[in-house]
Motif scaffolding. Structure first.
Motif, PDB file in Angstrom:
ATOM      1  N   THR A  29       0.830  -1.208   0.000  1.00 19.38           N
ATOM      2  CA  THR A  29       0.000   0.000   0.000  1.00 19.38           C
ATOM      3  C   THR A  29       0.861   1.254   0.000  1.00 19.38           C
ATOM      4  N   ARG A  30       1.926   1.226   0.763  1.00 19.81           N
ATOM      5  CA  ARG A  30       2.803   2.398   0.893  1.00 19.81           C
ATOM      6  C   ARG A  30       3.399   2.803  -0.455  1.00 19.81           C
ATOM      7  N   TYR A  31       3.775   1.835  -1.266  1.00 17.73           N
ATOM      8  CA  TYR A  31       4.397   2.124  -2.550  1.00 17.73           C
ATOM      9  C   TYR A  31       3.383   2.325  -3.668  1.00 17.73           C
ATOM     10  N   GLY A  32       2.121   2.143  -3.359  1.00 21.07           N
ATOM     11  CA  GLY A  32       1.119   2.201  -4.415  1.00 21.07           C
ATOM     12  C   GLY A  32       0.769   3.584  -4.881  1.00 21.07           C
ATOM     13  N   GLY A  33       1.038   4.604  -4.049  1.00 22.43           N
ATOM     14  CA  GLY A  33       0.637   5.948  -4.409  1.00 22.43           C
ATOM     15  C   GLY A  33      -0.863   6.117  -4.339  1.00 22.43           C
ATOM     16  N   GLU A  34      -1.334   7.254  -4.767  1.00 18.96           N
ATOM     17  CA  GLU A  34      -2.763   7.547  -4.678  1.00 18.96           C
ATOM     18  C   GLU A  34      -3.588   6.582  -5.522  1.00 18.96           C
ATOM     19  N   ALA A  35      -3.076   6.217  -6.679  1.00 15.46           N
ATOM     20  CA  ALA A  35      -3.830   5.317  -7.548  1.00 15.46           C
ATOM     21  C   ALA A  35      -3.646   3.856  -7.158  1.00 15.46           C
ATOM     22  N   GLY A  36      -2.594   3.553  -6.410  1.00 17.97           N
ATOM     23  CA  GLY A  36      -2.345   2.193  -5.978  1.00 17.97           C
ATOM     24  C   GLY A  36      -1.926   1.252  -7.089  1.00 17.97           C
ATOM     25  N   VAL A  37      -1.471   1.803  -8.218  1.00 16.21           N
ATOM     26  CA  VAL A  37      -1.213   0.985  -9.402  1.00 16.21           C
ATOM     27  C   VAL A  37       0.022   0.114  -9.247  1.00 16.21           C
ATOM     28  N   PHE A  38       1.109   0.673  -8.699  1.00 12.34           N
ATOM     29  CA  PHE A  38       2.388  -0.021  -8.716  1.00 12.34           C
ATOM     30  C   PHE A  38       2.767  -0.643  -7.372  1.00 12.34           C
ATOM     31  N   GLY A  39       1.844  -0.669  -6.414  1.00 13.88           N
ATOM     32  CA  GLY A  39       2.193  -1.095  -5.070  1.00 13.88           C
ATOM     33  C   GLY A  39       2.812  -2.471  -4.992  1.00 13.88           C
ATOM     34  N   ALA A  40       2.156  -3.464  -5.572  1.00 12.61           N
ATOM     35  CA  ALA A  40       2.660  -4.838  -5.486  1.00 12.61           C
ATOM     36  C   ALA A  40       3.967  -4.993  -6.239  1.00 12.61           C
ATOM     37  N   THR A  41       4.057  -4.388  -7.415  1.00 14.04           N
ATOM     38  CA  THR A  41       5.284  -4.500  -8.219  1.00 14.04           C
ATOM     39  C   THR A  41       6.465  -3.885  -7.497  1.00 14.04           C
ATOM     40  N   ARG A  42       6.266  -2.717  -6.943  1.00 14.87           N
ATOM     41  CA  ARG A  42       7.360  -2.049  -6.228  1.00 14.87           C
ATOM     42  C   ARG A  42       7.721  -2.780  -4.944  1.00 14.87           C
ATOM     43  N   ALA A  43       6.727  -3.311  -4.235  1.00 18.63           N
ATOM     44  CA  ALA A  43       7.016  -4.050  -3.003  1.00 18.63           C
ATOM     45  C   ALA A  43       7.855  -5.286  -3.299  1.00 18.63           C
ATOM     46  N   ARG A  44       7.599  -5.957  -4.412  1.00 19.05           N
ATOM     47  CA  ARG A  44       8.413  -7.108  -4.803  1.00 19.05           C
ATOM     48  C   ARG A  44       9.848  -6.672  -5.098  1.00 19.05           C
TER      49      ARG A  44
END
Length: 564
Positions: free
Chosen positions: A358-373
């Protein structure tokens, strides 16, 4: 994409003779178990020690080196165990001492270690010591074990100073004396149910040394120390120049309440106790501190050779998704902390922070999982130790829509605001099935999990993750397996390489290259062939956006670059 410049910036702290044998903690990966949310064996909706024991094969298969257990001591649970009434027992909701002993035995049998939480800064307002203090008059011996003080104002109606509590509101509460009159005030830098202990009274320090020995005698491998910058206050309790008087303060803000020089004497005493046990059987016992200070240099003072073995490095928890920020933050930690002879203790998640997805997802939450990996692969490639918070390996996002009536965090009760509430990362884990309780509690139980699980948890169950080879779980398992087998990922230097603006790249040991593309656009791959491991699929010759990859430099071109 990358080049090996003539002068490579190298971070390689010099430690004479290398790490002594048996210092397992230097590059260990431990799994943080928040017990009440891990696995419930009794059907009451709350996780317990028997549940942790049942989950040990899962953790062994994941490949972690040990577990850190959240507090399981008897407690009224005003702050879910961080308000302790007995430091040498187990709360009945979690089990008993016999179950704890079985957990330690089984964990050791699987080749893992057990670190337990200890809370020396404060106790519960229901602790026998504090009850005795309330029943005793001002200036009594019983009150000397806490911070009692007369109030200001005409009739002592105002707090003794302007200090604020971490969880909101004043850091002082007034008591009613035995005769029914308004009396003194006592200090609590968290909640009124957690009165601060006065470590200037030698009885407090002597007691906690006994507590350490009690658990060391039961076989624990170390302690995570809650609020390790606390314990001592300025002896005169003057007003603070706190610039955030109207907000929930941070540990390092009030210089009169935190990070006092006397605290280092305590850690030297505790280190000596651990060393004495190690000298008997050769088993290293660990002290790892929750050290919230402003800079890596400040933290380094806590991990000098005769103090704490390690301290959590929290800066990556607040670092924005940016290559320059990550490089600067990592470089400062390696320079200042590892330079003491300790190793950096990296974390991306814990029980107090919004989950990285969630923290890396930004307002749109688009990249959260990819960035967390990608962040996970980056962290596990760094020299030092790492802690994984339960559910991190499942890619769990934060539960952000818990209803107000379900919230249990004392921050919410104290402030009425959801801004800092921590319940969202503490929702019980999903193990199996398609609906709550998702295998968290025993089948047939009518009790609901202590925090409600959202329906979308079905996408993140451990059963599903184990079957999906592209899942977070397999990424973590594969990274931990490589970390255990490859000497390049043990202790040693880290050498940065020049790279495009959005890319972070470094060499570990003899030719292991880690690259992280923080941008959204793909860039050329640094080496030919398939990466050893990547956080997302890497087409030939390409490193996609928001992706990390580990490569082996078989050509030796990058790995042969020496230090300047």
């Amino acid at each position: 994409m990358l080049r090996a410049p003539s002068a490579v910036e190298s971070v390689s702290p010099v430690i004479d003779g290398g790490p002594p044998p048996g210092q397992w903690w230097r590059d260990a990966v431990l799994y943080q178990v928040y017990i009440r949310s891990f696995l419930d064996s009794t059907g009451d909706g709350v996780g317990d020690l028997a549940g942790v024991r049942a989950g040990l094969p899962y953790l062994s298969k994941l490949g972690v080196d040990g577990i850190w257990l959240s507090p399981f001591y008897p407690s009224p649970q005003h702050d879910h165990g961080y308000d302790v009434t007995d430091y040498c027992a187990v709360d009945g909701v979690y089990g008993d001492l016999a179950e704890f002993d079985r957990l330690v035995t089984d964990t050791h049998r699987l080749g893992m270690r057990v670190v337990i939480d200890i809370v020396p800064n404060h106790c519960s307002s229901e602790h026998l010591w504090f009850r005795a203090a309330l029943a005793s008059p001002p200036n009594s011996s019983a009150r000397a074990m806490f911070h009692f003080a007369d109030g200001r104002g005409t009739d002592g109606e105002l707090p003794p100073n302007n200090w604020r509590a971490m969880f909101g509101g004043p850091a002082w509460s007034r008591v009613t004396e035995a005769d029914g009159s308004p009396g003194q005030w006592y200090l609590h830098l968290f909640t009124p149910e957690q009165p601060d202990l006065n470590w200037r009274d030698p009885r407090v320090g002597h007691y906690f040394e006994q507590v350490l020995r009690f658990w060391l005698d039961r076989g624990v491998d170390g302690f995570r120390i809650d609020v390790a910058t606390g314990l001592f206050r300025h002896p005169e309790l003057p007003d603070s120049p706190d610039p955030e008087a109207d907000e929930r303060t941070r540990d390092s803000v009030n210089p009169l309440a935190w990070n006092q020089p006397e605290v280092h004497h305590v850690w030297r005493d505790w280190r000596a106790i651990c060393e004495a046990y190690t000298s008997r059987d050769g088993r290293e016992r660990l002290l790892v501190g929750e050290v919230s200070v402003r800079t890596a240099a400040d933290q380094a003072r806590y991990v000098r050779p005769d103090e704490l073995h390690q301290a959590f490095f929290f800066d990556l928890l607040s670092a924005p998704w940016n290559a320059d920020t990550f490089r600067r933050t990592i470089g400062e930690a390696l320079r200042d902390i590892a330079g003491t002879g300790s190793t950096v203790t990296w974390v991306l998640n814990n029980h107090d922070q919004v989950r990285s997805v969630t923290r890396y997802g930004g307002e749109a939450g688009v990249f959260g999982a990819t960035r967390a990996r990608a962040a996970a692969l980056l962290m596990l490639a760094l020299p030092g130790a790492a802690y994984i918070y339960q559910g991190e390996e499942l890619g769990l996002p934060e539960v952000v829509d818990l209803p107000d009536e379900a919230l249990t965090d004392p921050i919410f009760r104290r402030t009425g605001s959801r801004r800092y509430v921590r319940d969202g990362c503490r929702v019980p884990l999903p193990w199996s099935g398609h609906a709550s309780p998702f295998g968290f509690t025993e089948e047939g139980s009518t009790a609901q999990p202590w925090l409600p699980q959202p329906a979308w948890f079905a996408e993140h169950t451990t059963d599903r993750a184990l079957l999906d080879t592209s899942s977070f779980w397999h990424l973590y398992r594969d990274a931990l397996s490589l970390r255990a087998r490859l000497p390049q990922l043990g202790e040693g230097d880290l050498r940065w390489l020049d790279s495009p603006p959005e890319v972070l790249a470094f060499i570990r040991g003899d030719g292991l290259l880690c690259t992280v593309n923080f941008g959204e656009e793909a860039v050329p791959a640094p080496l030919q062939g398939t990466p050893l491991l990547s956080s997302a699929p890497c087409p030939p010759g390409v490193l996609p956006g928001n992706t990390a990859a580990w490569w082996i430099d078989t050509t030796g071109v990058l790995g042969s670059v020496g230090e300047p």
